[in-house]
Scaffold this motif. Structure first.
Motif, PDB file in Angstrom:
ATOM      1  N   LEU A 145       0.829  -1.208   0.000  1.00  0.00           N
ATOM      2  CA  LEU A 145       0.000   0.000   0.000  1.00  0.00           C
ATOM      3  C   LEU A 145       0.861   1.256   0.000  1.00  0.00           C
ATOM      4  O   LEU A 145       0.549   2.238  -0.696  1.00  0.00           O
ATOM      5  CB  LEU A 145      -0.920   0.002   1.225  1.00  0.00           C
ATOM      6  CG  LEU A 145      -2.113  -0.968   1.167  1.00  0.00           C
ATOM      7  CD1 LEU A 145      -2.792  -1.063   2.518  1.00  0.00           C
ATOM      8  CD2 LEU A 145      -3.107  -0.550   0.091  1.00  0.00           C
ATOM      9  N   ALA A 146       1.967   1.207   0.732  1.00  0.00           N
ATOM     10  CA  ALA A 146       2.885   2.353   0.742  1.00  0.00           C
ATOM     11  C   ALA A 146       3.523   2.541  -0.634  1.00  0.00           C
ATOM     12  O   ALA A 146       3.710   3.683  -1.095  1.00  0.00           O
ATOM     13  CB  ALA A 146       3.966   2.147   1.806  1.00  0.00           C
ATOM     14  N   MET A 147       3.851   1.437  -1.281  1.00  0.00           N
ATOM     15  CA  MET A 147       4.413   1.492  -2.626  1.00  0.00           C
ATOM     16  C   MET A 147       3.424   2.132  -3.597  1.00  0.00           C
ATOM     17  O   MET A 147       3.772   3.039  -4.368  1.00  0.00           O
ATOM     18  CB  MET A 147       4.770   0.082  -3.101  1.00  0.00           C
ATOM     19  CG  MET A 147       5.288  -0.012  -4.528  1.00  0.00           C
ATOM     20  SD  MET A 147       5.148  -1.692  -5.191  1.00  0.00           S
ATOM     21  CE  MET A 147       3.379  -1.822  -5.453  1.00  0.00           C
ATOM     22  N   SER A 148       2.178   1.665  -3.560  1.00  0.00           N
ATOM     23  CA  SER A 148       1.157   2.182  -4.462  1.00  0.00           C
ATOM     24  C   SER A 148       0.939   3.689  -4.234  1.00  0.00           C
ATOM     25  O   SER A 148       0.830   4.469  -5.193  1.00  0.00           O
ATOM     26  CB  SER A 148      -0.150   1.411  -4.249  1.00  0.00           C
ATOM     27  OG  SER A 148      -1.150   1.839  -5.125  1.00  0.00           O
ATOM     28  N   GLU A 149       0.900   4.086  -2.974  1.00  0.00           N
ATOM     29  CA  GLU A 149       0.700   5.497  -2.662  1.00  0.00           C
ATOM     30  C   GLU A 149       1.872   6.340  -3.146  1.00  0.00           C
ATOM     31  O   GLU A 149       1.678   7.439  -3.700  1.00  0.00           O
ATOM     32  CB  GLU A 149       0.522   5.681  -1.156  1.00  0.00           C
ATOM     33  CG  GLU A 149       0.221   7.111  -0.750  1.00  0.00           C
ATOM     34  CD  GLU A 149      -0.032   7.271   0.733  1.00  0.00           C
ATOM     35  OE1 GLU A 149      -0.421   8.387   1.143  1.00  0.00           O
ATOM     36  OE2 GLU A 149       0.144   6.282   1.490  1.00  0.00           O
ATOM     37  N   SER A 150       3.099   5.834  -2.977  1.00  0.00           N
ATOM     38  CA  SER A 150       4.277   6.600  -3.410  1.00  0.00           C
ATOM     39  C   SER A 150       4.310   6.725  -4.929  1.00  0.00           C
ATOM     40  O   SER A 150       4.682   7.769  -5.471  1.00  0.00           O
ATOM     41  CB  SER A 150       5.557   5.939  -2.896  1.00  0.00           C
ATOM     42  OG  SER A 150       5.796   4.697  -3.545  1.00  0.00           O
ATOM     43  N   TRP A 151       3.895   5.661  -5.628  1.00  0.00           N
ATOM     44  CA  TRP A 151       3.842   5.739  -7.088  1.00  0.00           C
ATOM     45  C   TRP A 151       2.818   6.786  -7.526  1.00  0.00           C
ATOM     46  O   TRP A 151       3.074   7.563  -8.445  1.00  0.00           O
ATOM     47  CB  TRP A 151       3.463   4.372  -7.668  1.00  0.00           C
ATOM     48  CG  TRP A 151       4.580   3.372  -7.638  1.00  0.00           C
ATOM     49  CD1 TRP A 151       5.828   3.525  -7.110  1.00  0.00           C
ATOM     50  CD2 TRP A 151       4.538   2.044  -8.160  1.00  0.00           C
ATOM     51  NE1 TRP A 151       6.566   2.388  -7.272  1.00  0.00           N
ATOM     52  CE2 TRP A 151       5.805   1.457  -7.913  1.00  0.00           C
ATOM     53  CE3 TRP A 151       3.577   1.286  -8.801  1.00  0.00           C
ATOM     54  CZ2 TRP A 151       6.117   0.153  -8.302  1.00  0.00           C
ATOM     55  CZ3 TRP A 151       3.877  -0.019  -9.184  1.00  0.00           C
ATOM     56  CH2 TRP A 151       5.130  -0.576  -8.940  1.00  0.00           C
ATOM     57  N   PHE A 152       1.666   6.766  -6.889  1.00  0.00           N
ATOM     58  CA  PHE A 152       0.607   7.713  -7.237  1.00  0.00           C
ATOM     59  C   PHE A 152       1.108   9.145  -7.085  1.00  0.00           C
ATOM     60  O   PHE A 152       0.851  10.006  -7.938  1.00  0.00           O
ATOM     61  CB  PHE A 152      -0.613   7.465  -6.354  1.00  0.00           C
ATOM     62  CG  PHE A 152      -1.834   8.259  -6.736  1.00  0.00           C
ATOM     63  CD1 PHE A 152      -2.553   7.949  -7.879  1.00  0.00           C
ATOM     64  CD2 PHE A 152      -2.260   9.322  -5.945  1.00  0.00           C
ATOM     65  CE1 PHE A 152      -3.688   8.671  -8.234  1.00  0.00           C
ATOM     66  CE2 PHE A 152      -3.392  10.051  -6.290  1.00  0.00           C
ATOM     67  CZ  PHE A 152      -4.101   9.720  -7.434  1.00  0.00           C
ATOM     68  N   SER A 153       1.846   9.399  -6.015  1.00  0.00           N
ATOM     69  CA  SER A 153       2.347  10.752  -5.762  1.00  0.00           C
ATOM     70  C   SER A 153       3.401  11.177  -6.771  1.00  0.00           C
ATOM     71  O   SER A 153       3.652  12.376  -6.946  1.00  0.00           O
ATOM     72  CB  SER A 153       2.915  10.846  -4.343  1.00  0.00           C
ATOM     73  OG  SER A 153       4.060  10.022  -4.201  1.00  0.00           O
ATOM     74  N   CYS A 154       4.030  10.186  -7.463  1.00  0.00           N
ATOM     75  CA  CYS A 154       5.029  10.510  -8.492  1.00  0.00           C
ATOM     76  C   CYS A 154       4.408  11.097  -9.754  1.00  0.00           C
ATOM     77  O   CYS A 154       5.084  11.772 -10.540  1.00  0.00           O
ATOM     78  CB  CYS A 154       5.807   9.243  -8.891  1.00  0.00           C
ATOM     79  SG  CYS A 154       7.001   8.679  -7.684  1.00  0.00           S
ATOM     80  N   LEU A 155       3.135  10.810  -9.972  1.00  0.00           N
ATOM     81  CA  LEU A 155       2.508  11.121 -11.257  1.00  0.00           C
ATOM     82  C   LEU A 155       2.332  12.613 -11.493  1.00  0.00           C
ATOM     83  O   LEU A 155       2.341  13.082 -12.627  1.00  0.00           O
ATOM     84  CB  LEU A 155       1.153  10.417 -11.356  1.00  0.00           C
ATOM     85  CG  LEU A 155       1.220   8.887 -11.478  1.00  0.00           C
ATOM     86  CD1 LEU A 155      -0.152   8.267 -11.233  1.00  0.00           C
ATOM     87  CD2 LEU A 155       1.751   8.482 -12.851  1.00  0.00           C
ATOM     88  N   SER A 156       2.151  13.370 -10.421  1.00  0.00           N
ATOM     89  CA  SER A 156       1.885  14.801 -10.559  1.00  0.00           C
ATOM     90  C   SER A 156       1.988  15.449  -9.185  1.00  0.00           C
ATOM     91  O   SER A 156       1.953  14.765  -8.157  1.00  0.00           O
ATOM     92  CB  SER A 156       0.477  15.001 -11.142  1.00  0.00           C
ATOM     93  OG  SER A 156       0.041  16.319 -11.025  1.00  0.00           O
TER      94      SER A 156
END
Length: 504
Positions: free
Chosen positions: A381-392
């Motif tokens: 879940l932390a990985m998914s959240e960090s990826w999401f924050s990379c997008l914009s």
């Protein structure tokens, strides 16, 4: 009506200009149900139609073909094989392609019957002529020939006949007609090889499969492209992948990726190589493939960070395929900042690129961010959240803005991103903190078409079915979503009006 068919068949004998009689017979046969034809046909003789089909008159041939297609459709394959095998064989020599198609398709029906197939396997001349049809000018005839030969190869006896007799020499002879025909034979051999380990063994022993693999190193770059596509088709099966590994083909393709930077023509075949390894990673193990062939993932990253639109699209698609599994996501996560930079580029393209690439980026993001609830570990879940924050800088706003655009493909693809993260508690928190997000979700008036309404409904369903949604959203918002789900995607609230006397 059945009697009239018999009379019309009889009336054809001895007629010099049978066009009108054929027209009447065609009308009568099409008017009868197949079940009725099937009852009457075994007692009828169709040789007269086959004989009239040998005419050079195109109209006469067309009517004969239409009549025979209907008649033969009603007959059992064993009856056709025993009664009309020679007629079908003569049809393979006919100059009209429609007659060849009729004959080959009927052979295909016969070989699907366990009790009728021996009638074909024992006729080498007929099979040889079908092989020769692969080399014809008409692609539809060649495709039908490949289809029938593929059906023949579904049994050991069929494989024995095709690869263990003079027919193998015929296959190799037709390959010499042209490059195009050679690749038609390769297509057939790859299709047969994919059926089973036994069929692959027959194809390998024939020498044709190794000839195809050798073309991967040929000087002609377009040949390499076609070869890569066919090898990718072979790699779909486990036994196919094992064979390619044993032959050193996967290593060779990895080396082609390594040498791509020094080859000015690599842009032609590099997309196919990347797709090959992307599919390989999903079918086997992303970690294994990326460890054994590190050049693959590095090249994907390079392509995603480049400026060539075609290469970016292939890289984005490949990352989406890899990231469709939890293991694939973990492999990407291990690359650290490199993947974060790549994902940021994908977010940039999702916002600014041409529509087609934007959709592909959104689909890839959806695949990469999706996470089944049985894998909701703290780390993932932390990985998914960090990826999401990379997008914009503001990813929620980014996808909201795309989802409200009037282009259906972008609108729906952005909503799919929200569906992908809807069951993850961190995403739910961001949704509830995003001003107006809940109002947008439950507002049916902003969805311009059926597809958009259906996708929005799937988003609401994903949220409602999440284990954490009631806690994160609170009862008021949770009940609004439940009401939306209950009413369905197309619900329209009734508006009552009151007439006032004297009002205009």
């Amino acid at each position: 009506m059945a009697a009239s068919v018999e009379q019309l068949l009889s009336s054809l004998s001895g007629v010099e200009e049978p066009i009108e009689e054929l027209r009447s017979l065609k009308t009568a046969t099409l008017a009868l149900p197949l079940s009725t034809l099937a009852e009457r046909l075994p007692a009828l003789r169709l040789e007269v139609i086959f004989r009239l089909m040998a005419s050079p008159d195109r109209e006469q041939v067309d009517r004969c073909v239409a009549i025979l297609e209907r008649f033969l459709q009603a007959l059992e394959p064993i009856h056709i094989a025993q009664t009309y095998k020679e007629d079908l064989q003569r049809g393979l020599y006919h100059p009209d392609d429609s007659v060849k198609l009729l004959s080959i398709s009927q052979v295909g029906r016969i070989v699907e019957s366990s009790e009728a197939i021996t009638e074909i396997l024992n006729n080498q001349e007929l099979l040889k002529q079908i092989i020769m049809c692969i080399g014809g000018d008409k692609i539809s005839v060649a495709k039908e020939a490949i289809k029938s030969l593929s059906k023949i190869s579904q049994s050991t006896s069929g494989l024995d006949v095709l690869f263990g007799s003079n027919l193998l020499a015929s296959l190799k002879a037709v390959m010499a007609v042209s490059d195009v025909v050679r690749y038609r034979v390769y297509e057939l051999v790859v299709e047969i090889s994919s059926m089973s380990a036994e069929s692959l063994s027959f194809c390998a022993n024939s020498g044709i499969l190794s000839q195809l693999l050798d073309e991967l190193s040929g000087a002609d770059v377009l040949v390499r492209v076609t070869c890569t596509e066919m090898i990718t088709a072979l790699a779909v099966t486990h036994h196919g992948r094992q064979y390619l590994a044993q032959q050193g083909i996967i290593d060779r393709m990895s080396n082609m990726i390594l040498g791509a930077d020094s080859d000015p023509f690599s842009g032609f075949y590099l997309p196919g190589l990347v797709k090959f390894f992307g599919n390989l990673a999903v079918m086997d193990s992303p970690q294994q493939i990326c460890e054994h062939y590190p050049a693959f993932l590095q090249k994907v990253f390079d392509m995603a960070e480049g400026h060539e639109t075609t290469m970016i699209g292939v890289a984005v698609d490949t990352l989406g395929i890899m990231g469709s599994t939890v293991e694939g996501k973990q492999v990407l996560q291990k690359t650290g900042p490199r993947f974060n930079n790549v994902f940021k580029r994908i977010g940039h393209h999702a916002k600014n690129a041409a529509t087609e690439l934007r959709v592909r980026c959104l689909d890839s993001i959806t695949s990469l961010l999706s996470l089944p609830e049985d894998h909701h570990t703290e780390d993932l879940l932390a990985m998914s959240e960090s990826w999401f924050s990379c997008l914009s800088n503001q990813p929620m706003d980014l996808f909201r803005s795309i989802a409200t655009q009037p282009f259906p493909e972008l609108h729906c693809s952005a909503l799919k991103v929200f569906i992908a993260i809807a069951n993850q508690s961190w995403a739910q928190k961001q949704m509830i903190e995003s001003p107006g997000f809940i109002e947008y979700i439950v507002d049916r008036t902003v969805d311009p078409d059926k597809d958009s309404k259906d996708i929005k409904f799937e988003l609401v369903k994903a949220l409602v079915n999440s284990k954490t949604i009631a806690e994160v959203f609170g009862n008021q918002h949770y009940l609004r979503l439940r009401a939306y789900l209950r009413d369905g995607p197309y619900y329209v609230k009734a508006i009552s009006t009151v007439a006032v006397e004297g009002a205009e």
